[in-house]
Motif scaffolding. Structure first.
Motif, PDB file in Angstrom:
ATOM      1  N   UNK A 107       0.564  -1.196   0.035  1.00 14.81           N
ATOM      2  CA  UNK A 107      -0.030   0.025  -0.157  1.00 14.81           C
ATOM      3  C   UNK A 107       0.875   1.336   0.030  1.00 14.81           C
ATOM      4  N   UNK A 108       2.048   1.090   0.768  1.00 15.44           N
ATOM      5  CA  UNK A 108       2.786   2.314   0.686  1.00 15.44           C
ATOM      6  C   UNK A 108       3.276   2.761  -0.577  1.00 15.44           C
ATOM      7  N   UNK A 109       3.783   1.517  -1.451  1.00 21.20           N
ATOM      8  CA  UNK A 109       4.512   1.631  -2.622  1.00 21.20           C
ATOM      9  C   UNK A 109       3.136   2.197  -3.947  1.00 21.20           C
ATOM     10  N   UNK A 110       1.913   1.720  -3.591  1.00 18.36           N
ATOM     11  CA  UNK A 110       1.304   2.229  -4.568  1.00 18.36           C
ATOM     12  C   UNK A 110       0.602   3.611  -4.192  1.00 18.36           C
ATOM     13  N   UNK A 111       0.253   4.030  -2.985  1.00 13.99           N
ATOM     14  CA  UNK A 111       0.029   5.355  -2.356  1.00 13.99           C
ATOM     15  C   UNK A 111       1.233   6.500  -2.486  1.00 13.99           C
ATOM     16  N   UNK A 112       2.279   5.988  -1.956  1.00 10.99           N
ATOM     17  CA  UNK A 112       3.378   6.956  -1.794  1.00 10.99           C
ATOM     18  C   UNK A 112       4.536   7.209  -2.912  1.00 10.99           C
ATOM     19  N   UNK A 113       4.617   6.005  -3.795  1.00 13.86           N
ATOM     20  CA  UNK A 113       5.695   5.925  -4.654  1.00 13.86           C
ATOM     21  C   UNK A 113       5.434   6.028  -6.063  1.00 13.86           C
ATOM     22  N   UNK A 114       4.372   5.000  -6.467  1.00 10.38           N
ATOM     23  CA  UNK A 114       4.302   4.593  -7.920  1.00 10.38           C
ATOM     24  C   UNK A 114       3.495   5.448  -8.807  1.00 10.38           C
ATOM     25  N   UNK A 115       2.613   6.465  -8.259  1.00 12.03           N
ATOM     26  CA  UNK A 115       2.012   7.398  -8.965  1.00 12.03           C
ATOM     27  C   UNK A 115       0.895   6.744  -9.896  1.00 12.03           C
ATOM     28  N   UNK A 116       0.292   6.080  -9.328  1.00 12.64           N
ATOM     29  CA  UNK A 116      -0.641   4.971 -10.114  1.00 12.64           C
ATOM     30  C   UNK A 116      -1.840   5.840 -10.870  1.00 12.64           C
ATOM     31  N   UNK A 117      -2.192   6.938 -10.586  1.00 12.07           N
ATOM     32  CA  UNK A 117      -3.119   7.648 -11.369  1.00 12.07           C
ATOM     33  C   UNK A 117      -2.603   8.514 -12.435  1.00 12.07           C
ATOM     34  N   UNK A 118      -1.249   8.414 -12.528  1.00 15.27           N
ATOM     35  CA  UNK A 118      -0.503   8.902 -13.724  1.00 15.27           C
ATOM     36  C   UNK A 118      -0.115   7.978 -14.755  1.00 15.27           C
ATOM     37  N   UNK A 119       0.750   6.905 -14.002  1.00 17.37           N
ATOM     38  CA  UNK A 119       1.413   5.990 -14.838  1.00 17.37           C
ATOM     39  C   UNK A 119       0.815   4.527 -14.916  1.00 17.37           C
ATOM     40  N   UNK A 120      -0.278   4.347 -14.181  1.00 23.16           N
ATOM     41  CA  UNK A 120      -0.901   3.098 -14.183  1.00 23.16           C
ATOM     42  C   UNK A 120      -2.007   2.866 -15.257  1.00 23.16           C
ATOM     43  N   UNK A 121      -1.770   1.584 -15.912  1.00 23.90           N
ATOM     44  CA  UNK A 121      -2.644   1.524 -16.913  1.00 23.90           C
ATOM     45  C   UNK A 121      -3.036  -0.105 -17.095  1.00 23.90           C
ATOM     46  N   UNK A 122      -4.125  -0.682 -17.230  1.00 25.05           N
ATOM     47  CA  UNK A 122      -4.273  -2.037 -17.454  1.00 25.05           C
ATOM     48  C   UNK A 122      -4.837  -2.395 -18.814  1.00 25.05           C
ATOM     49  N   UNK A 123      -4.857  -3.989 -19.313  1.00 26.61           N
ATOM     50  CA  UNK A 123      -5.305  -4.030 -20.497  1.00 26.61           C
ATOM     51  C   UNK A 123      -6.580  -4.523 -20.286  1.00 26.61           C
ATOM     52  N   UNK A 124      -7.476  -3.826 -21.333  1.00 28.34           N
ATOM     53  CA  UNK A 124      -8.861  -3.911 -21.254  1.00 28.34           C
ATOM     54  C   UNK A 124      -9.418  -4.031 -22.885  1.00 28.34           C
ATOM     55  N   UNK A 125     -10.681  -4.523 -23.142  1.00 25.76           N
ATOM     56  CA  UNK A 125     -11.030  -4.862 -24.535  1.00 25.76           C
ATOM     57  C   UNK A 125     -12.147  -3.770 -24.845  1.00 25.76           C
ATOM     58  N   UNK A 126     -12.082  -3.121 -25.940  1.00 27.75           N
ATOM     59  CA  UNK A 126     -12.831  -2.062 -26.626  1.00 27.75           C
ATOM     60  C   UNK A 126     -13.503  -2.853 -27.959  1.00 27.75           C
ATOM     61  N   UNK A 127     -14.859  -2.506 -28.030  1.00 28.61           N
ATOM     62  CA  UNK A 127     -15.607  -2.949 -29.254  1.00 28.61           C
ATOM     63  C   UNK A 127     -15.001  -2.230 -30.328  1.00 28.61           C
ATOM     64  N   UNK A 128     -15.095  -3.009 -31.493  1.00 24.76           N
ATOM     65  CA  UNK A 128     -14.873  -2.286 -32.454  1.00 24.76           C
ATOM     66  C   UNK A 128     -16.017  -2.681 -33.709  1.00 24.76           C
ATOM     67  N   UNK A 129     -15.880  -2.305 -34.866  1.00 17.97           N
ATOM     68  CA  UNK A 129     -16.803  -2.525 -35.950  1.00 17.97           C
ATOM     69  C   UNK A 129     -16.727  -3.850 -36.311  1.00 17.97           C
ATOM     70  N   UNK A 130     -17.853  -4.633 -36.350  1.00 18.33           N
ATOM     71  CA  UNK A 130     -17.714  -5.823 -36.775  1.00 18.33           C
ATOM     72  C   UNK A 130     -17.326  -5.876 -38.490  1.00 18.33           C
ATOM     73  N   UNK A 131     -16.189  -6.693 -38.478  1.00 20.84           N
ATOM     74  CA  UNK A 131     -15.793  -7.187 -39.952  1.00 20.84           C
ATOM     75  C   UNK A 131     -14.380  -6.310 -39.871  1.00 20.84           C
ATOM     76  N   UNK A 132     -14.219  -5.327 -39.044  1.00 16.26           N
ATOM     77  CA  UNK A 132     -12.846  -4.780 -39.304  1.00 16.26           C
ATOM     78  C   UNK A 132     -11.555  -5.461 -38.460  1.00 16.26           C
ATOM     79  N   UNK A 133     -10.495  -5.338 -38.471  1.00 23.54           N
ATOM     80  CA  UNK A 133      -9.264  -6.162 -38.110  1.00 23.54           C
ATOM     81  C   UNK A 133      -8.661  -5.472 -36.944  1.00 23.54           C
TER      82      UNK A 133
END
Length: 513
Positions: A107-133
Motif C-alpha cells: 500500500x505504501x508503494x502504490x500510494x506514496x511511490x508509484x503515482x498510479x493515477x498518472x502511470x498506471x494502466x491495465x489491459x482492457x477490451x474495447x469493441x470495434x466495428x464488426x468485420x474490421x481487423x
C-alpha cells in the motif's frame, strides 16, 4: 521430568491443543486479538484502496496527503501486530503478520511511490466495428493465444488508464484490480520476469496493446499457455501432484519433533527410532529437502488453484486473457546460469518483487544501486517473515531469525557473484555443464547451510501443524488397509469455518478467521 507416552505417540495433536488453548487464554485475558475482517485489514487494504479511488491528479492537496495516509496505514498495521492479533488456525495466525507487513509495504508503494493515477494502466477490451481487423485479427491472434483468437473481429485490447472521470465504483474496481495484481500481469507495472507486452508511453492516450511480439517464455523461464486445454490440463496436474505431496508430507513429517514444536528454544522430544538411527548430516539434509519441498508445493498448489478458479470465472469474457496467467515459478535455467542470484531473481515465484523493488526504483542504474536494491529486497522479505513470527501462536519463535536468513542470502549472492567475476577466465575454460552444475551445487549448499535461520523458526511458529489440504486421500487408503490408528480423512475442522466475533468496541467486531 518424563514425557507421557501418549504425547510421544501423537505430538501434533498434543501441540495443536496446547497452542489453541494458549491462544484462547490470551484472548480471554485481553492480551491477544483474533483475525477479524474488516478490522484487521483496515490498514492493509481498506484505507489505501479508498484513498486511491479518490481522483487526485487535479487535486494537489489530496496527493500531498499521501504520506499522511501511508503513516495511518503503518500505524494501523503496527497496532495489528502489537495487539497480539493471531488465530487458532496456525496458518491464519502467521498470515496476520504477513498481511500487516505486506499491506504496509504494498500500500505504501502504490500510494506514496508509484503515482498510479498518472502511470498506471491495465489491459482492457474495447469493441470495434464488426468485420474490421483489430488486435483480434488472425495475424496476431493465432500467435498470442486461444483467448485472443476467440475475440470478436474488430475488438481490440487497449491500455485503460485510471478512470478519473468515471463513477466511484468504476474507480474502486480499477484500484482493487491493481491492488490484487501483485506481479502486475496485464498492467503497466508488470514485473520483467513474466511475459508482458511493451508498456505504453502514456496510458491516458488509450493506446492499443501491442501483442505482436509477446514471448511465450520469458527470459526468466516463466511460460504462458496458448490454449485453454493446455492451461487447464497443466494446472489440474500441478494441483493433483502437489496435493498428494502435501498429504504425504503432513502424514510423515510430523513424526519428527523438528516439524512439531520445532528446535530449541521450543521443547525437545526424543526422535523416533528410525530417525534416531540416521547420521546427523543425513537427518539434516532430509529435513531441508522436506521443508523446502513442502514450501514450494504449497505455493504451487494454492497459486495454481487461484489461477484456475480465476480463469474459470472469466472464461466467457475477454478481460482476463490466457497470457495474463503465466507459470508460478520460473525455470531452473537462471539458477544454473547465475546461481543464487538466479534462484531468487528468476526461479522463485516473484509474487512480491514489485513491492520489494519499488522503494529503490527511482535510483539511476549503477552497480551500487543494484546492490542497494538487492539488499532492500532481502531486508523487506525478512521483515515480512519476522511479522509472521510475531503473530504466530507459539511464543518460542525468534523474530529476528528470518531477517538474518535473507541477509545471509544477500551475502551469498554477493559472494558468488564476486567469486565468479574473479575466476572468469578459468570458469570460461570449463564445459558449460560443469560450471552450471557448480552453480546449482552452490545454491543448494547455501540454502541448506542457512536453513536454520528461517525454516527452524517456521517450525517453531507451528506452520507444519496447519492442515494444507481439506481431505487426505492417503489416509483413506491407509484406513482401508486396516490402519485403524490413522486419523480421520477429513482434515479441515471447525477452525476453517469463519464465525462472527463481538469485539470490545463495535469497530473490532466482524468475521473471525
Amino acid at each position: 521430568m518424563s514425557i507421557p507416552d501418549t504425547v510421544l505417540v501423537d505430538l501434533p495433536a498434543h501441540y495443536t491443543a496446547l497452542h489453541r488453548a494458549a491462544f484462547e487464554a490470551s484472548l480471554a485475558a485481553g492480551t491477544a486479538r483474533p483475525f477479524v475482517i474488516p478490522y484487521t485489514l483496515l490498514g492493509s487494504f481498506v484505507l489505501p484502496v479508498l484513498y486511491l479511488s479518490v481522483p487526485h491528479r487535479r487535486r494537489p492537496w489530496i496527493y500531498r496527503a499521501r504520506w499522511a495516509v501511508v503513516a495511518a496505514m503503518a500505524a494501523l498495521n503496527i497496532q495489528v501486530v502489537v495487539a497480539g492479533t493471531s488465530s487458532r488456525n496456525f496458518a491464519v495466525a502467521y498470515a496476520a503478520g504477513l498481511v500487516a507487513a505486506w499491506g504496509t509495504l504494498w500500500g505504501g508503494c502504490l500510494v506514496g511511490v508509484m503515482r498510479v493515477q498518472w502511470a498506471g494502466g491495465r489491459v482492457r477490451v474495447r469493441k470495434g466495428t464488426v468485420g474490421t481487423a483489430g488486435t483480434a485479427g488472425r495475424g496476431v491472434a493465432v500467435v498470442v493465444d486461444e483467448s485472443v483468437a476467440l475475440m470478436r473481429r474488430g475488438d481490440e485490447y487497449y491500455w485503460q488508464a485510471y478512470p478519473e472521470g468515471g463513477t466511484f465504483w468504476e474507480r474502486l474496481e480499477w484500484v482493487w484490480d491493481l491492488y490484487c495484481s501483485f506481479r502486475g500481469a496485464g498492467w503497466t507495472f508488470a514485473i520483467p520476469s513474466i511475459p508482458s507486452p511493451p508498456r505504453p508511453l502514456d496510458p491516458h492516450k488509450a493506446e492499443p496493446v501491442d501483442l505482436s511480439n509477446l514471448p511465450i517464455i520469458s527470459r526468466a523461464g516463466y511460460h504462458r499457455h496458448l490454449t485453454y486445454r493446455s492451461f487447464f490440463r497443466n494446472r489440474l496436474l500441478h494441483i493433483a501432484w502437489t496435493w498428494l505431496f502435501l498429504d504425504l508430507f503432513t502424514l510423515t513429517a510430523r513424526y519428527d519433533p523438528y516439524f512439531v514444536p520445532g528446535p530449541p528454544p521450543a521443547p525437545t522430544h526424543p526422535l523416533p527410532a528410525l530417525l534416531a538411527a540416521l547420521p546427523a548430516p543425513l537427518l539434516s539434509l532430509l529435513r531441508t529437502a522436506l521443508s523446502g519441498g513442502g514450501i514450494i508445493t504449497a505455493i504451487l498448489c494454492y497459486f495454481n488453484t487461484h489461477q484456475l478458479l480465476t480463469l474459470l470465472l472469466h472464461r466467457r469474457t475477454p478481460t482476463r486473457p490466457l497470457w495474463q496467467y503465466p507459470s508460478i515459478f520460473g525455470s531452473l535455467a537462471p539458477v544454473l546460469d547465475r546461481g543464487l542470484a538466479g534462484f531468487w531473481g528468476g526461479f522463485w515465484h516473484q509474487t512480491f518483487r514489485l513491492g520489494f523493488t519499488a522503494p529503490t526504483s527511482a535510483l539511476p542504474p549503477s552497480l551500487p544501486a543494484t546492490a542497494l536494491t538487492l539488499l532492500t529486497a532481502f531486508l523487506l522479505s525478512g521483515a515480512l517473515h519476522t511479522t509472521g513470527a510475531l503473530t504466530a501462536v507459539p511464543t518460542t519463535t525468534l523474530p529476528a531469525s528470518p531477517v538474518l536468513f535473507f541477509l545471509l542470502s544477500f551475502v551469498g549472492v554477493i559472494l558468488q557473484t564476486a567469486l565468479c567475476a574473479a575466476l572468469r577466465g578459468p570458469l570460461d575454460a570449463l564445459p558449460k555443464r560443469v560450471w552450471r552444475a557448480g552453480n546449482l551445487v552452490f545454491v543448494l549448499a547455501w540454502l541448506h547451510a542457512t536453513r536454520w535461520a528461517l525454516i527452524d523458526d517456521i517450525s517453531r511458529a507451528g506452520i507444519w501443524l496447519y492442515e494444507p489440504v481439506p481431505f487426505s486421500p492417503l489416509r483413506v487408503v491407509l484406513w482401508g488397509l486396516g490402519y485403524e490408528q490413522e486419523e480421520r480423512w477429513l482434515r479441515w475442522d471447525r477452525e476453517w469455518v469463519p464465525g462472527w466475533y463481538w469485539g470490545r468496541h463495535w469497530w473490532e467486531s466482524g468475521i473471525r478467521l
